[in-house]
Design a protein around this motif. Structure first.
Motif, PDB file in Angstrom:
ATOM      1  N   ILE A 118      43.684  55.804  38.276  1.00 22.15           N
ATOM      2  CA  ILE A 118      43.659  54.690  39.493  1.00 22.15           C
ATOM      3  C   ILE A 118      43.348  53.683  38.501  1.00 22.15           C
ATOM      4  O   ILE A 118      43.054  53.400  37.318  1.00 22.15           O
ATOM      5  CB  ILE A 118      42.795  54.504  40.302  1.00 22.15           C
ATOM      6  CG1 ILE A 118      42.605  55.704  41.757  1.00 22.15           C
ATOM      7  CG2 ILE A 118      42.802  53.392  40.985  1.00 22.15           C
ATOM      8  CD1 ILE A 118      41.640  55.605  42.231  1.00 22.15           C
ATOM      9  N   ASP A 119      44.927  52.729  37.706  1.00 24.39           N
ATOM     10  CA  ASP A 119      45.013  51.854  37.359  1.00 24.39           C
ATOM     11  C   ASP A 119      44.180  49.971  38.758  1.00 24.39           C
ATOM     12  O   ASP A 119      45.218  50.628  39.364  1.00 24.39           O
ATOM     13  CB  ASP A 119      46.010  51.216  36.793  1.00 24.39           C
ATOM     14  CG  ASP A 119      46.282  51.940  35.940  1.00 24.39           C
ATOM     15  OD1 ASP A 119      45.525  52.305  35.170  1.00 24.39           O
ATOM     16  OD2 ASP A 119      47.745  51.938  35.822  1.00 24.39           O
ATOM     17  N   ILE A 120      43.533  49.253  37.704  1.00 17.59           N
ATOM     18  CA  ILE A 120      42.912  48.622  39.146  1.00 17.59           C
ATOM     19  C   ILE A 120      44.294  47.333  38.105  1.00 17.59           C
ATOM     20  O   ILE A 120      43.124  46.830  37.544  1.00 17.59           O
ATOM     21  CB  ILE A 120      41.891  48.121  39.144  1.00 17.59           C
ATOM     22  CG1 ILE A 120      41.235  49.527  39.934  1.00 17.59           C
ATOM     23  CG2 ILE A 120      41.895  46.814  39.955  1.00 17.59           C
ATOM     24  CD1 ILE A 120      40.202  49.443  40.395  1.00 17.59           C
ATOM     25  N   PHE A 121      44.575  46.112  38.716  1.00 19.97           N
ATOM     26  CA  PHE A 121      45.396  45.033  38.542  1.00 19.97           C
ATOM     27  C   PHE A 121      44.546  44.174  39.029  1.00 19.97           C
ATOM     28  O   PHE A 121      44.608  44.221  40.099  1.00 19.97           O
ATOM     29  CB  PHE A 121      46.951  44.792  38.886  1.00 19.97           C
ATOM     30  CG  PHE A 121      47.543  45.944  38.080  1.00 19.97           C
ATOM     31  CD1 PHE A 121      46.864  47.091  37.153  1.00 19.97           C
ATOM     32  CD2 PHE A 121      49.232  45.961  37.649  1.00 19.97           C
ATOM     33  CE1 PHE A 121      47.843  47.852  36.248  1.00 19.97           C
ATOM     34  CE2 PHE A 121      49.588  47.025  37.234  1.00 19.97           C
ATOM     35  CZ  PHE A 121      49.304  47.329  36.460  1.00 19.97           C
ATOM     36  N   ALA A 122      43.540  43.337  37.846  1.00 21.86           N
ATOM     37  CA  ALA A 122      43.102  41.943  38.715  1.00 21.86           C
ATOM     38  C   ALA A 122      43.404  40.773  37.986  1.00 21.86           C
ATOM     39  O   ALA A 122      43.367  41.099  36.616  1.00 21.86           O
ATOM     40  CB  ALA A 122      41.673  42.392  38.714  1.00 21.86           C
ATOM     41  N   THR A 123      42.909  39.418  38.511  1.00 23.04           N
ATOM     42  CA  THR A 123      43.055  38.298  37.568  1.00 23.04           C
ATOM     43  C   THR A 123      41.762  37.685  37.461  1.00 23.04           C
ATOM     44  O   THR A 123      40.751  38.179  38.791  1.00 23.04           O
ATOM     45  CB  THR A 123      44.151  37.284  38.132  1.00 23.04           C
ATOM     46  OG1 THR A 123      43.523  36.958  39.409  1.00 23.04           O
ATOM     47  CG2 THR A 123      45.276  37.552  38.285  1.00 23.04           C
ATOM     48  N   GLY A 124      41.860  36.984  36.063  1.00 26.54           N
ATOM     49  CA  GLY A 124      40.703  35.847  36.192  1.00 26.54           C
ATOM     50  C   GLY A 124      39.883  35.919  34.410  1.00 26.54           C
ATOM     51  O   GLY A 124      41.167  36.811  34.107  1.00 26.54           O
ATOM     52  N   ASN A 125      39.846  35.173  34.365  1.00 23.59           N
ATOM     53  CA  ASN A 125      39.559  34.766  33.208  1.00 23.59           C
ATOM     54  C   ASN A 125      38.230  34.872  32.579  1.00 23.59           C
ATOM     55  O   ASN A 125      38.134  35.634  31.405  1.00 23.59           O
ATOM     56  CB  ASN A 125      39.583  33.235  32.743  1.00 23.59           C
ATOM     57  CG  ASN A 125      41.029  32.554  32.978  1.00 23.59           C
ATOM     58  OD1 ASN A 125      42.483  33.637  33.270  1.00 23.59           O
ATOM     59  ND2 ASN A 125      41.098  31.017  32.980  1.00 23.59           N
ATOM     60  N   ARG A 126      36.887  34.833  32.890  1.00 21.32           N
ATOM     61  CA  ARG A 126      36.283  35.372  33.039  1.00 21.32           C
ATOM     62  C   ARG A 126      34.715  35.673  33.183  1.00 21.32           C
ATOM     63  O   ARG A 126      34.519  35.053  34.762  1.00 21.32           O
ATOM     64  CB  ARG A 126      35.432  34.226  32.110  1.00 21.32           C
ATOM     65  CG  ARG A 126      35.091  34.278  30.492  1.00 21.32           C
ATOM     66  CD  ARG A 126      34.017  33.480  30.035  1.00 21.32           C
ATOM     67  NE  ARG A 126      33.249  32.863  30.315  1.00 21.32           N
ATOM     68  CZ  ARG A 126      32.325  31.904  30.473  1.00 21.32           C
ATOM     69  NH1 ARG A 126      32.601  30.869  29.876  1.00 21.32           N
ATOM     70  NH2 ARG A 126      30.400  32.086  30.665  1.00 21.32           N
ATOM     71  N   LEU A 127      35.162  37.511  34.011  1.00 23.60           N
ATOM     72  CA  LEU A 127      33.814  37.983  34.734  1.00 23.60           C
ATOM     73  C   LEU A 127      32.678  37.065  34.216  1.00 23.60           C
ATOM     74  O   LEU A 127      32.129  37.625  32.992  1.00 23.60           O
ATOM     75  CB  LEU A 127      34.060  39.130  34.710  1.00 23.60           C
ATOM     76  CG  LEU A 127      35.075  39.934  35.417  1.00 23.60           C
ATOM     77  CD1 LEU A 127      35.389  41.458  34.648  1.00 23.60           C
ATOM     78  CD2 LEU A 127      35.822  39.584  36.163  1.00 23.60           C
ATOM     79  N   PRO A 128      31.598  36.898  35.687  1.00 25.03           N
ATOM     80  CA  PRO A 128      29.998  36.864  35.741  1.00 25.03           C
ATOM     81  C   PRO A 128      29.401  38.047  35.383  1.00 25.03           C
ATOM     82  O   PRO A 128      29.870  39.463  35.614  1.00 25.03           O
ATOM     83  CB  PRO A 128      29.986  35.934  36.477  1.00 25.03           C
ATOM     84  CG  PRO A 128      31.075  35.768  37.579  1.00 25.03           C
ATOM     85  CD  PRO A 128      32.229  36.696  36.735  1.00 25.03           C
ATOM     86  N   SER A 129      28.915  38.022  34.846  1.00 26.24           N
ATOM     87  CA  SER A 129      28.023  39.732  34.244  1.00 26.24           C
ATOM     88  C   SER A 129      27.329  40.065  35.348  1.00 26.24           C
ATOM     89  O   SER A 129      27.751  41.333  35.507  1.00 26.24           O
ATOM     90  CB  SER A 129      26.336  39.011  33.458  1.00 26.24           C
ATOM     91  OG  SER A 129      25.611  38.133  33.739  1.00 26.24           O
ATOM     92  N   TRP A 130      27.143  39.071  36.435  1.00 25.28           N
ATOM     93  CA  TRP A 130      26.700  40.397  37.926  1.00 25.28           C
ATOM     94  C   TRP A 130      27.836  41.100  38.509  1.00 25.28           C
ATOM     95  O   TRP A 130      27.444  42.137  38.673  1.00 25.28           O
ATOM     96  CB  TRP A 130      25.985  39.409  38.243  1.00 25.28           C
ATOM     97  CG  TRP A 130      26.717  38.649  39.324  1.00 25.28           C
ATOM     98  CD1 TRP A 130      26.876  37.279  39.002  1.00 25.28           C
ATOM     99  CD2 TRP A 130      27.892  38.307  40.969  1.00 25.28           C
ATOM    100  NE1 TRP A 130      27.879  36.214  39.848  1.00 25.28           N
ATOM    101  CE2 TRP A 130      28.256  37.162  40.190  1.00 25.28           C
ATOM    102  CE3 TRP A 130      28.084  39.597  40.885  1.00 25.28           C
ATOM    103  CZ2 TRP A 130      29.402  36.834  41.805  1.00 25.28           C
ATOM    104  CZ3 TRP A 130      28.997  39.252  42.303  1.00 25.28           C
ATOM    105  CH2 TRP A 130      30.083  37.851  42.229  1.00 25.28           C
ATOM    106  N   VAL A 131      28.966  40.772  38.062  1.00 25.48           N
ATOM    107  CA  VAL A 131      30.611  41.986  38.649  1.00 25.48           C
ATOM    108  C   VAL A 131      30.415  42.454  37.521  1.00 25.48           C
ATOM    109  O   VAL A 131      30.925  43.834  37.980  1.00 25.48           O
ATOM    110  CB  VAL A 131      31.515  40.453  38.239  1.00 25.48           C
ATOM    111  CG1 VAL A 131      32.858  41.304  38.900  1.00 25.48           C
ATOM    112  CG2 VAL A 131      31.509  39.123  39.555  1.00 25.48           C
ATOM    113  N   SER A 132      30.524  42.084  36.590  1.00 24.80           N
ATOM    114  CA  SER A 132      30.881  43.462  35.173  1.00 24.80           C
ATOM    115  C   SER A 132      29.522  44.396  35.624  1.00 24.80           C
ATOM    116  O   SER A 132      29.873  45.618  35.313  1.00 24.80           O
ATOM    117  CB  SER A 132      30.813  42.965  33.633  1.00 24.80           C
ATOM    118  OG  SER A 132      31.437  41.540  33.516  1.00 24.80           O
ATOM    119  N   GLU A 133      27.910  43.962  35.818  1.00 27.05           N
ATOM    120  CA  GLU A 133      27.288  45.314  35.474  1.00 27.05           C
ATOM    121  C   GLU A 133      27.179  45.542  37.428  1.00 27.05           C
ATOM    122  O   GLU A 133      27.534  47.041  37.763  1.00 27.05           O
ATOM    123  CB  GLU A 133      25.809  44.435  35.841  1.00 27.05           C
ATOM    124  CG  GLU A 133      25.887  44.077  34.412  1.00 27.05           C
ATOM    125  CD  GLU A 133      24.696  42.509  35.080  1.00 27.05           C
ATOM    126  OE1 GLU A 133      23.743  42.705  35.977  1.00 27.05           O
ATOM    127  OE2 GLU A 133      24.044  42.247  33.996  1.00 27.05           O
TER     128      GLU A 133
END
Length: 186
Positions: free
Chosen positions: A33-48
């Motif tokens: 599964i490849d997920i294509f997403a836009t965004g410049n900087r992820l907040p740490s809570w999203v990455s976690e």
């Protein structure tokens, strides 16, 4: 003879139903599964959050994130042009033969059980799945046209960062349903 073939088919069907009820069939195949997403900087809570649910996925689910830099400013006159350019980048990066799923609030709403069933079908019908997450202004019309399925996580507009966590959690939930794991409750 016809009776012998009929009995064999009945036994195979019975075995398949039994195996399916224990989740043996659902998660044998490797699914990319490849997920294509836009965004410049992820907040740490999203990455976690994304990392936590990705870690929980079965080993035969190969999840790959493709991050595309957000172009232009949301709400400006150039937002439509930026969305179109973003769409062109998405479309150019989709591997040939992929089944494309676009996330859009106007798409079909799937229950967790429907997603579990769909995930099982993907595992045997598709080599690659590409899931497209638009930016603040959504996906381009060309991305929506290219999509084999359009899925709505909710009838409300969700922030594209939050969609990442919800998506991975729902994929994990679908896997747990298919495996008979008690994570999902009715």
């Amino acid at each position: 003879s016809v009776i012998w073939w009929f009995m064999l088919c009945c036994q195979l069907l019975e075995s398949f139903i039994l195996w399916k009820s224990y989740g043996i069939f659902e998660l044998r195949a490797l699914l990319k599964i490849d997920i294509f997403a836009t965004g410049n900087r992820l907040p740490s809570w999203v990455s976690e959050g994304v990392e936590e649910y990705t870690r929980r996925l079965p080993k035969n689910i190969n999840l790959n994130w493709n991050h595309f830099r957000l172009q232009g400013k949301s709400g400006s006159k150039n937002a439509v042009i930026a969305r179109e350019k973003q769409g062109e980048k998405f479309l150019a990066a989709i591997p040939a033969g992929s089944k494309v799923i676009a996330l859009d609030e106007r798409g079909d709403a799937w229950s967790s059980k429907k997603l579990a069933n769909t995930l099982s079908n993907w595992m045997f019908d598709s080599e690659y799945i590409c899931i497209l997450i638009g930016g603040p202004d959504g996906l381009s019309p060309k991305c929506l046209e290219r999509a084999d399925q359009i899925w709505s996580l909710a009838p409300i507009t969700l922030p594209h960062f939050l969609v990442r966590i919800i998506l991975v959690e729902q994929l994990y939930r679908a896997c747990s349903i298919n495996l008979g794991h008690p994570y999902h409750r009715e």
